[in-house]
Design a protein around this motif. Structure first.
Motif, PDB file in Angstrom:
ATOM      1  N   HIS A 131       0.786  -1.231   0.000  1.00  0.00           N
ATOM      2  CA  HIS A 131       0.000   0.000   0.000  1.00  0.00           C
ATOM      3  C   HIS A 131       0.821   1.286   0.000  1.00  0.00           C
ATOM      4  N   ASN A 132       2.132   1.195   0.136  1.00  0.00           N
ATOM      5  CA  ASN A 132       2.935   2.410   0.129  1.00  0.00           C
ATOM      6  C   ASN A 132       4.270   2.113  -0.525  1.00  0.00           C
ATOM      7  N   ARG A 133       4.273   2.045  -1.839  1.00  0.00           N
ATOM      8  CA  ARG A 133       5.456   1.648  -2.583  1.00  0.00           C
ATOM      9  C   ARG A 133       6.610   2.632  -2.384  1.00  0.00           C
ATOM     10  N   SER A 134       6.331   3.941  -2.339  1.00  0.00           N
ATOM     11  CA  SER A 134       7.412   4.906  -2.164  1.00  0.00           C
ATOM     12  C   SER A 134       8.109   4.716  -0.830  1.00  0.00           C
ATOM     13  N   LEU A 135       7.337   4.432   0.234  1.00  0.00           N
ATOM     14  CA  LEU A 135       7.927   4.182   1.540  1.00  0.00           C
ATOM     15  C   LEU A 135       8.775   2.926   1.511  1.00  0.00           C
ATOM     16  N   ALA A 136       8.314   1.931   0.767  1.00  0.00           N
ATOM     17  CA  ALA A 136       9.079   0.681   0.660  1.00  0.00           C
ATOM     18  C   ALA A 136      10.429   0.937  -0.007  1.00  0.00           C
ATOM     19  N   TYR A 137      10.459   1.780  -1.058  1.00  0.00           N
ATOM     20  CA  TYR A 137      11.716   2.109  -1.708  1.00  0.00           C
ATOM     21  C   TYR A 137      12.660   2.812  -0.739  1.00  0.00           C
ATOM     22  N   ILE A 138      12.133   3.781   0.037  1.00  0.00           N
ATOM     23  CA  ILE A 138      12.949   4.503   1.002  1.00  0.00           C
ATOM     24  C   ILE A 138      13.507   3.539   2.039  1.00  0.00           C
ATOM     25  N   GLY A 139      12.651   2.627   2.513  1.00  0.00           N
ATOM     26  CA  GLY A 139      13.092   1.630   3.472  1.00  0.00           C
ATOM     27  C   GLY A 139      14.200   0.766   2.908  1.00  0.00           C
ATOM     28  N   GLY A 140      14.089   0.419   1.631  1.00  0.00           N
ATOM     29  CA  GLY A 140      15.119  -0.375   0.981  1.00  0.00           C
ATOM     30  C   GLY A 140      16.443   0.352   0.917  1.00  0.00           C
ATOM     31  N   GLU A 141      16.396   1.672   0.646  1.00  0.00           N
ATOM     32  CA  GLU A 141      17.612   2.466   0.603  1.00  0.00           C
ATOM     33  C   GLU A 141      18.274   2.536   1.980  1.00  0.00           C
ATOM     34  N   ALA A 142      17.463   2.749   3.020  1.00  0.00           N
ATOM     35  CA  ALA A 142      18.000   2.805   4.376  1.00  0.00           C
ATOM     36  C   ALA A 142      18.614   1.478   4.774  1.00  0.00           C
ATOM     37  N   TYR A 143      17.974   0.389   4.367  1.00  0.00           N
ATOM     38  CA  TYR A 143      18.470  -0.943   4.693  1.00  0.00           C
ATOM     39  C   TYR A 143      19.811  -1.191   4.021  1.00  0.00           C
ATOM     40  N   GLU A 144      19.947  -0.775   2.754  1.00  0.00           N
ATOM     41  CA  GLU A 144      21.211  -0.998   2.059  1.00  0.00           C
ATOM     42  C   GLU A 144      22.323  -0.150   2.671  1.00  0.00           C
ATOM     43  N   LEU A 145      21.985   1.062   3.162  1.00  0.00           N
ATOM     44  CA  LEU A 145      22.975   1.882   3.852  1.00  0.00           C
ATOM     45  C   LEU A 145      23.458   1.169   5.114  1.00  0.00           C
ATOM     46  N   LEU A 146      22.518   0.554   5.834  1.00  0.00           N
ATOM     47  CA  LEU A 146      22.878  -0.201   7.031  1.00  0.00           C
ATOM     48  C   LEU A 146      23.787  -1.375   6.681  1.00  0.00           C
ATOM     49  N   LEU A 147      23.514  -2.037   5.553  1.00  0.00           N
ATOM     50  CA  LEU A 147      24.358  -3.148   5.117  1.00  0.00           C
ATOM     51  C   LEU A 147      25.770  -2.674   4.762  1.00  0.00           C
ATOM     52  N   MET A 148      25.864  -1.467   4.179  1.00  0.00           N
ATOM     53  CA  MET A 148      27.179  -0.915   3.843  1.00  0.00           C
ATOM     54  C   MET A 148      27.983  -0.658   5.116  1.00  0.00           C
ATOM     55  N   VAL A 149      27.323  -0.079   6.124  1.00  0.00           N
ATOM     56  CA  VAL A 149      27.984   0.132   7.415  1.00  0.00           C
ATOM     57  C   VAL A 149      28.408  -1.207   7.996  1.00  0.00           C
ATOM     58  N   ASN A 150      27.532  -2.203   7.841  1.00  0.00           N
ATOM     59  CA  ASN A 150      27.821  -3.545   8.356  1.00  0.00           C
ATOM     60  C   ASN A 150      29.063  -4.143   7.700  1.00  0.00           C
ATOM     61  N   ARG A 151      29.248  -3.907   6.382  1.00  0.00           N
ATOM     62  CA  ARG A 151      30.413  -4.446   5.676  1.00  0.00           C
ATOM     63  C   ARG A 151      31.710  -3.862   6.244  1.00  0.00           C
ATOM     64  N   TRP A 152      31.740  -2.531   6.418  1.00  0.00           N
ATOM     65  CA  TRP A 152      32.947  -1.897   6.955  1.00  0.00           C
ATOM     66  C   TRP A 152      33.181  -2.299   8.407  1.00  0.00           C
ATOM     67  N   PHE A 153      32.104  -2.455   9.139  1.00  0.00           N
ATOM     68  CA  PHE A 153      32.196  -2.902  10.530  1.00  0.00           C
ATOM     69  C   PHE A 153      32.891  -4.260  10.607  1.00  0.00           C
ATOM     70  N   ASN A 154      32.550  -5.155   9.672  1.00  0.00           N
ATOM     71  CA  ASN A 154      33.138  -6.492   9.689  1.00  0.00           C
ATOM     72  C   ASN A 154      34.539  -6.520   9.102  1.00  0.00           C
ATOM     73  N   VAL A 155      34.884  -5.562   8.253  1.00  0.00           N
ATOM     74  CA  VAL A 155      36.273  -5.436   7.799  1.00  0.00           C
ATOM     75  C   VAL A 155      37.175  -5.156   8.998  1.00  0.00           C
ATOM     76  N   ILE A 156      36.714  -4.260   9.856  1.00  0.00           N
ATOM     77  CA  ILE A 156      37.488  -3.919  11.058  1.00  0.00           C
ATOM     78  C   ILE A 156      37.573  -5.119  11.998  1.00  0.00           C
ATOM     79  N   ARG A 157      36.432  -5.825  12.161  1.00  0.00           N
ATOM     80  CA  ARG A 157      36.427  -7.012  13.023  1.00  0.00           C
ATOM     81  C   ARG A 157      37.412  -8.070  12.520  1.00  0.00           C
ATOM     82  N   LYS A 158      37.468  -8.235  11.198  1.00  0.00           N
ATOM     83  CA  LYS A 158      38.367  -9.234  10.609  1.00  0.00           C
ATOM     84  C   LYS A 158      39.822  -8.857  10.866  1.00  0.00           C
ATOM     85  N   LEU A 159      40.141  -7.570  10.733  1.00  0.00           N
ATOM     86  CA  LEU A 159      41.500  -7.112  10.987  1.00  0.00           C
ATOM     87  C   LEU A 159      41.909  -7.345  12.435  1.00  0.00           C
TER      88      LEU A 159
END
Length: 264
Positions: A131-159
């Motif tokens: 029922h709210n496709r535009s909100l779903a797109y925004i949510g998807g963008e926020a989620y991918e930003l969180l995943l990007m932070v997660n990737r760098w977070f785990n790079v540091i953990r691996k080091l």
């Protein structure tokens, strides 16, 4: 190469075409797992990312995964692709066959023990997507930003010598509203299983792998995802359903599969 064999395998939410996809682990999973039935339960190729963003992301590794799926179909595995909301353009091809892969809107799977499961992506029951496709797109963008932070977070953990840990999954399961959403989602899908007169439902969409008993004696199964948890749902020859967490269980499962071979 030692492989695990299952009667059926379900994977979803791989989000090929995005940087969040853990493609190297997914390829490893496909290389080491054989099955009679392979269900791709939606959001396999993320077409939303191409619509929302400028540019095109599709590394060779993602093509390798698509080729492995096609190879499995050619070698006798029944492959069923049930599109989700991120690859909904494929829904208009329902009923067609591409390189041995069946495109369906949903499916009924009969387990070896006789139980019948409705297989669907699950976005049909997500009111935000419906029922709210535009909100779903925004949510998807926020989620991918969180995943990007997660990737760098785990790079540091691996080091620092630590194992992979999903910050995004941790935050998701600690936010009360999201936990409540997942509970409601399970309840609604168990009602659909009751309506369809099947024993349970197998879905994806919310990126949280789970198997649990719900109302009306129905079983709710979620395949999880391949951007955070790297999980799949599998059925053994007796019809038992299990969630595989490949990052945690992969080598243990391969070792267990190798033991009978050594004994023989």
């Amino acid at each position: 190469m030692m492989k695990c064999h299952y009667r059926s395998v379900w994977i979803s939410d791989t989000h090929l075409g995005t940087k969040g996809c853990k493609a190297e682990y997914l390829r490893d999973f496909l290389d080491h797992v054989e099955c009679d039935n392979l269900y791709l339960v939606g959001d396999i190729i993320d077409l939303w990312s191409w619509n929302v963003k400028s540019g095109f992301y599709w590394p060779t590794l993602h093509s390798d995964i698509v080729q492995r799926v096609i190879d499995k179909a050619r070698q006798g595995t029944r492959v069923i692709y049930i599109p989700g909301n991120h690859d909904e353009q494929f829904r208009k091809h329902a009923g067609m066959l591409f390189n041995g892969v069946e495109i369906q809107l949903n499916a009924i799977h009969r387990c070896a023990d006789g139980r019948r499961f409705l297989v669907m992506h699950g976005d049909e029951f997500d009111s935000i997507v419906c029922h709210n496709r535009s909100l779903a797109y925004i949510g998807g963008e926020a989620y991918e930003l969180l995943l990007m932070v997660n990737r760098w977070f785990n790079v540091i953990r691996k080091l620092l010598g630590f194992k992979y840990w999903s910050l995004s999954a941790y935050l998701k399961h600690k936010v009360k509203n999201i936990v409540q959403f997942m509970d409601n989602y399970q309840h609604v899908l168990s009602l659909e299983a009751h309506k369809q007169q099947v024993d349970g439902i197998i879905c994806g969409h919310i990126h949280h792998a789970d198997i649990c008993d719900m109302e009306f004696g129905k079983t709710y199964c979620n395949t999880g995802d391949w951007v955070e948890s790297c999980t799949a749902l599998v059925e053994d020859e007796a019809g038992r359903l299990t969630v595989i967490r490949w990052l945690e269980d992969g080598y243990k499962l391969l070792d267990a599969a190798e033991q009978p071979a050594k004994a023989a």
